[in-house]
Scaffold this motif. Structure first.
Motif, PDB file in Angstrom:
ATOM      1  N   GLN A  38       0.852  -1.189   0.000  1.00  0.00           N
ATOM      2  CA  GLN A  38       0.000   0.000   0.000  1.00  0.00           C
ATOM      3  C   GLN A  38       0.886   1.235   0.000  1.00  0.00           C
ATOM      4  OE1 GLN A  38      -2.396   0.655   3.521  1.00  0.00           O
ATOM      5  NE2 GLN A  38      -3.970   1.744   2.372  1.00  0.00           N
ATOM      6  N   SER A  43      -4.691   2.460  -2.501  1.00  0.00           N
ATOM      7  CA  SER A  43      -5.273   1.245  -1.970  1.00  0.00           C
ATOM      8  C   SER A  43      -4.231   0.136  -1.888  1.00  0.00           C
ATOM      9  CB  SER A  43      -6.439   0.807  -2.853  1.00  0.00           C
ATOM     10  OG  SER A  43      -7.126  -0.260  -2.259  1.00  0.00           O
ATOM     11  N   LEU A  44      -4.638  -0.977  -1.355  1.00  0.00           N
ATOM     12  CA  LEU A  44      -3.744  -2.124  -1.268  1.00  0.00           C
ATOM     13  C   LEU A  44      -3.737  -2.862  -2.598  1.00  0.00           C
ATOM     14  CD1 LEU A  44      -5.146  -1.755   1.707  1.00  0.00           C
ATOM     15  CD2 LEU A  44      -3.910  -3.846   2.184  1.00  0.00           C
TER      16      LEU A  44
END
Lengths: 117, 112
Positions: A38, A43-44
């Protein structure tokens, strides 16, 4: 309490060195674990799938020789960032499914902040 | 390929206001649906999950979500938010392969 643990939580390393991050399932066996990254304000993103006893499966665009994954036991997966560069600075997080990956809750570790200077 | 879209990037609410965060996903197969929350400086925590059955699922801290299969949606709701709900919220469909695909996240700021 935590069921997936990561270590270290924070690490600073010099550019060009390697750093290892551990991901442990605390009270269950995980044949499959997942590593995410991340970047700040993003976002991841899934990096790779770690498979116990076999090679990891990497997502497109992730360098397997740079991000070495070893899943040597049913409770431990390690991610080694080799020859780290400042652009590798990120938040790395792992996950594992308790009871297998079918229809079960995915638990995430606390994450590891890597800063490469 | 699996993808997920969270429509709201930043939501600002006053305490006691109602909350609804949108999440739409695209995937042709069976998915399990999760909402995670990440409080400032903390790790991801599971809010709620949907596997099958009643499409309205209840999670921790008064959150709930409704799975609408026809709309490929899994929106998160809370009738009355609190200041402590200030956090980043992620919708994450998960395939049977165990891989999670995260949305871009929604930053919720609740004003006291």
């Amino acid at each position: 309490g935590a069921v997936v643990s990561q270590h270290p939580s924070w690490v600073i390393c010099k550019s060009g060195t390697s750093v290892k991050i551990e991901c442990r399932s605390l009270d269950f066996q995980a044949t499959t674990m997942f590593w995410y990254r991340q970047f700040p304000k993003q976002s991841l993103m899934l990096m790779a799938t770690s498979n116990e006893g076999s090679k990891a499966t990497y997502e497109q665009g992730v360098e397997k020789d740079k991000f070495l994954i070893n899943h040597a036991s049913l409770t431990l997966s390690t991610l080694t960032v080799t020859s780290a560069h400042p652009e590798d600075s990120s938040f790395y997080i792992c996950s594992a499914a308790r009871g297998g990956i079918i229809g079960n809750t995915i638990y995430f570790g606390e994450g590891s902040w890597l800063t490469v200077v | 390929a699996q993808s997920v879209s969270q429509h709201n990037h930043h939501v600002i609410l006053s305490e006691a206001a109602s909350l609804e965060l949108g999440c739409n996903y695209s995937y042709g197969g069976t998915v399990n649906l999760f909402w995670y929350v990440q409080y400032p400086g903390q790790h991801l925590q599971l809010l709620l999950k949907y596997f099958s059955g009643d499409p309205l699922v209840k999670g921790i801290k008064g959150f709930e979500a409704e799975f609408i299969k026809s709309k490929f949606s899994f929106n998160l709701r809370k009738p009355s938010v609190q200041w402590s709900d200030t956090a980043e919220y992620f919708c994450a469909p998960n395939t049977n392969a165990g891989k999670s695909t995260f949305g871009d996240g929604t930053t919720l700021t609740v004003k006291p």
